[in-house]
Scaffold this active site. Structure first.
Site, short mmCIF file in Angstrom:
data_model
loop_
_atom_site.label_atom_id
_atom_site.label_comp_id
_atom_site.label_asym_id
_atom_site.label_seq_id
_atom_site.Cartn_x
_atom_site.Cartn_y
_atom_site.Cartn_z
N ASP A 1 84.05 21.90 74.51
CA ASP A 1 83.60 20.56 74.96
C ASP A 1 84.84 20.36 75.92
O ASP A 1 85.91 21.01 75.89
CB ASP A 1 83.55 19.62 73.79
CG ASP A 1 83.17 18.16 74.25
OD1 ASP A 1 82.52 18.16 75.34
OD2 ASP A 1 83.47 17.41 73.74
N ASP B 1 76.89 13.57 77.42
CA ASP B 1 76.70 12.50 76.72
C ASP B 1 75.54 11.53 77.18
O ASP B 1 76.00 10.80 77.76
CB ASP B 1 78.21 11.68 76.64
CG ASP B 1 79.27 12.36 75.80
OD1 ASP B 1 78.82 13.07 75.29
OD2 ASP B 1 80.23 12.02 76.24
N GLU C 1 85.61 20.29 81.64
CA GLU C 1 85.58 20.10 83.02
C GLU C 1 86.84 20.43 83.79
O GLU C 1 86.60 20.88 85.07
CB GLU C 1 84.96 18.63 83.30
CG GLU C 1 83.64 18.54 82.53
CD GLU C 1 83.58 18.35 81.07
OE1 GLU C 1 84.49 18.21 80.65
OE2 GLU C 1 82.59 18.67 80.68
O1 MIG Z 1 85.03 12.26 74.70
O2 MIG Z 1 84.21 15.65 70.48
O3 MIG Z 1 79.99 15.21 74.85
O4 MIG Z 1 79.19 15.82 72.23
O5 MIG Z 1 80.72 14.63 70.41
C1 MIG Z 1 83.97 12.52 73.69
C2 MIG Z 1 83.79 14.41 70.63
C3 MIG Z 1 84.22 14.07 73.22
C4 MIG Z 1 82.02 14.54 74.01
C5 MIG Z 1 81.00 15.65 73.61
C6 MIG Z 1 80.30 15.02 72.29
C7 MIG Z 1 81.32 15.19 71.24
C8 MIG Z 1 82.58 14.25 71.49
N1 MIG Z 1 83.03 14.74 72.87
#
Ligand code: MIG
Length: 884
Positions: A481, A557, A484
């Site tokens: 995650d 999200d 980017e």
């Molecule tokens: O800024 O890890 O898209 O699926 O649960 C939030 C916490 C950070 C973003 C992801 C989301 C995940 C969450 N992450």
């Protein structure tokens, strides 16, 4: 901003056709800018399989310009181009086959690509070729220029307006160490008014005109609560655009990983022919034309023109360049239960038990960032997860898996080994002053691993070794995650463009590759921990062209609102067109709390999409499928079980995506390329070639309009087996229980006869075939089977690929790939023939070389469905069923 000052018109570039050189590999020549006299080098390649590549670079730049590495799976095999014609100012190149011609016009410089005389695309026909040659910084330059004052004025003025050497974004200063380096050019797509692709945007399937000045942006960003119908870039990018018209599909793949904008404008123009006689001019008709302008902040122009001519050819051509979808382990096609966060070991066990108690299948439970020790990835919170191995052993006994999150930001903490090792080895991205770039993320002050460095990727992959990653077992898989990368309080919540990577490349050059590289390294790590034996599963949020090779992608999200359920369909279709078959959206919507009806509808949609995971935000209420009352639990149970029953079909589709680059989920127009009414359909889709799915995305829907395309097609209700009376747009009544799914006549779908607790519980469950007859009373379909988790299908050819054919009332099972072999005791238990004309008198089955035996059957006169039962025919044997 600088490129936008250039308006469509006559290009300032001229080709110097005297400079043409021809080799086996390519054709090279130079072009010159009329005013600046800057020379550029053009290279044109023909690549095997109807692909052309055009590169434009400086012949001897001040410093090498960034050329995207690691995205092409190999150096493409080129074919020699020939000069077929040369006249003053025009050079015509011809492909080996003679099917394609490239016409280079010298003044203004323009390239036209013709297929059998028809102009398909042209480049720079609007004169928007733009290329900023690298220059010495103003300070160096000023001293060499005669009139110092004038020069400094010139630079000052340009600098302030156009951000040549530095630029401010709010409080952020972007210092451009190497100055302006932007590139761009336009393409005209002749005869096309439908273009698709260039994910990721929360937008329609059909790309929109951007004449309002709002270009599609390809710049990977973490935008919490992103809006829909917005062309801002989110999470990932694939710079592949597809254009479709009834007789042809074309593609443009712009290989550039810096921030990119794409402007699109569709219009009607007088029919385009390069040589037009007066008589022809008189009978001109208006034809559509789409102009696509690509603008990138840096790099070179390196563009692949994919000539199709069919959509499936485009998929193959793109895969030939960037690879195909990795074959997922079977478990990952099951249902995934995620939440931010499952609190602790007890919670995990309770949720796991809840699925059994409610008789709902699922394969994987997920742990989000809270499972770690203070957001130090590769570690466990010592209180909440005291014995992660034991927890995994528990899940293993239940034949289930665990996925945990591993983000790319690394907490600055000398006592954290991952940090201290990476720090010592110099593995972090640097800031412009050469210090480790520091940003804030979940772990507080953090550094970011430089995945563009192959040595870092190798080291990172090693972190997944069982002995290094304490508490991990072989049922643990990974979720990447924030890649980017997401940098809290950073410019647009990402890394500054002037940060510095491996080999001194600025972040601006590689930005869109960051997530691609993290997933690559993670997948490599999972493969290596199994000594090359097991398929990895890695879900990533950020991606680029080629990410399909490393695993799955989700759309980030989204929000628990109907409009987000709706937009997820074109978003997934767009990803699928761009090579990423294994994609999904958070079921239920990540942000907020869905009303039960929305949740149910989302499960129904997700069950018929490639990656199927329920997920919710920290602030959302608990959302396990049994928390919304008995009726809703029952519908969700039925939906998830349907998904499990359908897995043989889905897995076979993934095998085809893996071997032949066919997208699993596809827009209708891909299957019905000649039917213009399908071109803008975006809320229904095909799953493979056999199933048409129309998820319900409206609250309290009582009816839904479904397009069943093709007057010569036959469609069947997937569950009631009833033949649909008409094709065309139908108003179909629905209740909360129904998700409209239709099977296309002419297809055979393999299913399991029933669902189990998870995919691993289902290995021995027998198969069922749904044979849907077309107007000729024929049908064909396939089934792919292997062990579902290893690379033996590749390394030892341990797989079964079967083909089912229904013809003249005989259903035959035969081998579709003799090279594969796989032992299974599984049988085909039941066959249902849809659209069977009359009650049969006698049905027999016989294995090859074996005796004929009589088959019990029932025939439903209302639906014309013929059910053949108790078959017990081996899946790995040739057999025949004769219906008399
Ligand atoms: O800024 O890890 O898209 O699926 O649960 C939030 C916490 C950070 C973003 C992801 C989301 C995940 C969450 N992450």
């Amino acid at each position: 901003r600088r490129q936008k000052l250039l308006c469509p018109g006559k290009s300032s570039y001229q080709a110097l056709l005297d400079s043409v050189t021809l080799s086996d590999e390519n054709v090279k020549f130079q072009i010159i800018h009329e005013e600046t006299k800057v020379l550029l080098q053009v290279e044109i390649y023909e690549i095997e399989g109807n692909i052309f590549r055009l590169k434009i670079d400086e012949p001897s730049p001040l410093r090498a310009r960034y050329k995207v590495p690691d995205v092409l799976i190999k150096e493409p095999t080129t074919q020699r181009l020939f000069i077929s014609h040369k006249e003053a100012g025009i050079l015509t190149l011809s492909s080996v086959s003679g099917d394609y011609k490239l016409q280079v016009t010298a003044n203004p410089f323009q390239v036209e690509l013709l297929s059998k005389g028809e102009t398909v695309m042209s480049m720079n026909s609007n004169g928007l070729l733009y290329f900023e040659p690298l220059q010495p910084p103003p300070s160096d330059r000023r001293s060499t220029v005669q009139n110092k004052e004038a020069a400094s004025d010139y630079f000052k003025e340009k600098q302030e307006d156009l951000g040549l050497w530095q630029e401010k974004f709010g409080s952020f200063l972007d210092i451009k160490a190497h100055g302006p380096s932007s590139v761009g050019v336009d393409f005209s797509l002749h005869g096309y008014d439908h273009v698709y692709g260039i994910p990721q945007h929360a937008e329609t399937l059909l790309l929109k005109n951007t004449s309002d000045g709002d270009a599609y942006r390809l710049y990977n960003l973490d935008i919490f609560g992103h809006k829909i119908h917005d062309k801002i870039g989110i999470y990932g990018s694939v710079p592949l655009l597809l254009a479709h018209k009834p007789n042809r599909t074309s593609g443009v793949f712009w290989l550039n990983s810096s921030e990119t904008l794409v402007d699109i404008s569709t219009k009607a123009v007088a029919e385009y022919t390069s040589s037009r006689s007066a008589a022809e001019t008189a009978k001109q008709r208006a034809v559509p034309l789409t102009d696509v302008r690509w603008m990138s902040e840096s790099g070179i122009i390196d563009v692949f023109l994919l000539m199709g001519p069919t959509a499936f050819d485009i998929f193959r051509q793109f895969a030939q360049l960037t690879g195909t979808q990795a074959l997922p382990p079977l478990f990952s096609l099951g249902y995934h239960q995620c939440r931010w966060n499952y609190e602790d070991e007890q919670d995990v066990k309770a949720v796991d038990a809840g699925f059994d108690a409610h008789d709902i299948p699922y394969d994987v439970i997920w742990l989000d960032i809270e499972h770690t020790d203070g957001k130090r990835y590769f570690t466990w919170d010592k209180k909440k997860f005291q014995n992660p191995r034991k927890m995994q052993e528990h899940l293993r006994k239940k034949k289930r898996k665990l996925v945990v999150i591993v983000d790319p930001h690394i907490k600055i903490d000398p006592a954290y080994t991952v940090y201290s090792q990476a720090k010592d080895k110099g593995y972090f991205v640097k800031d412009r002053n050469g210090q480790d770039f520091e940003g804030i993320c979940w772990s507080g002050s953090s550094c970011y691993l430089d995945f563009t460095n192959p040595e870092v990727r190798k080291w990172y992959a090693d972190q997944f070794a069982f002995k290094t990653y304490k508490g991990s077992t072989n049922i643990l898989f990974i979720w990447n995650d924030m890649n980017e990368p997401s940098v809290f309080k950073g410019a647009e919540l990402t890394m500054q463009k002037d940060a510095v990577h491996y080999n001194n490349w600025e972040h601006r050059e590689v930005h869109n590759l960051y997530g691609f590289y993290q997933q690559m390294a993670t997948a490599e790590g999972l493969i290596r921990r199994s000594s090359g034996k097991e398929r990895p599963f890695v879900l990533t949020r950020s991606f680029f062209a080629g990410s399909q090779k490393y695993g799955a992608v989700w759309t980030g999200d989204n929000t628990a609102e109907w409009s987000y359920l709706k937009i997820s369909i074109p978003m997934l279709l767009t990803l699928s067109l761009a090579g990423i078959s294994f994609c999904g959206a958070d079921v239920g919507g990540f942000i907020g709390d869905p009303e039960p009806e929305l949740l149910v509808r989302w499960y129904q949609a997700g069950a018929y999409q490639p990656f199927f995971r329920g997920h919710s935000n920290m602030e959302s209420k608990r959302r396990e499928p049994w928390l919304f009352g008995e009726k809703n639990t029952q519908i969700i149970r039925k939906t998830i079980r349907e998904r499990y029953v359908l897995l043989p079909y889905l897995y076979t589709l993934f095998y085809r995506a893996h071997t032949s680059a066919e997208p699993v989920m596809r827009p209708l127009w891909v299957e019905f390329p000649g039917k213009t009414e399908t071109f803008d359909v975006e809320y229904e889709y095909m799953l493979g070639n056999a199933l048409l799915v129309h998820p319900i995305t409206e609250k309290e829907a009582k009816t839904v309009s479904v397009l069943l395309p093709g007057s010569e097609e036959v469609w069947y209700d997937f569950r009631k087996f009833k033949r649909m009376e008409d094709a065309g747009t139908l108003k179909i009544p629905v209740t909360l229980e129904n998700l409209p799914v239709f099977q296309r006549g002419g297809t055979v779908i393999p299913l399991k006869t029933t669902a189990g607790k998870s995919t691993e519980w289902m290995i021995d469950i027998s198969y069922e075939l749904h044979v849907a007859l077309d107007t000729e009373a024929c049908a064909t379909g396939e089934l792919y089977v292997d062990d579902g988790h290893s690379f033996q299908y590749l390394q030892k050819k341990q797989f079964l690929y079967r083909k089912f054919t229904f013809h003249k009332n005989i259903l035959t099972s035969s081998c579709a790939d003799e090279s594969g072999q796989y032992q299974t005791s599984c049988v085909v238990e039941r066959v249902i023939v849809l659209g069977f004309g009359k009650q049969p008198t006698f049905v027999t089955a016989s294995s090859k070389g074996g005796k004929e035996k009589e088959v019990v059957f029932t025939y439903d006169t209302k639906t014309s469905a013929l059910t053949l039962g108790n078959l017990a025919l081996s899946v790995d044997a040739d057999w025949e069923i004769c219906i008399k």
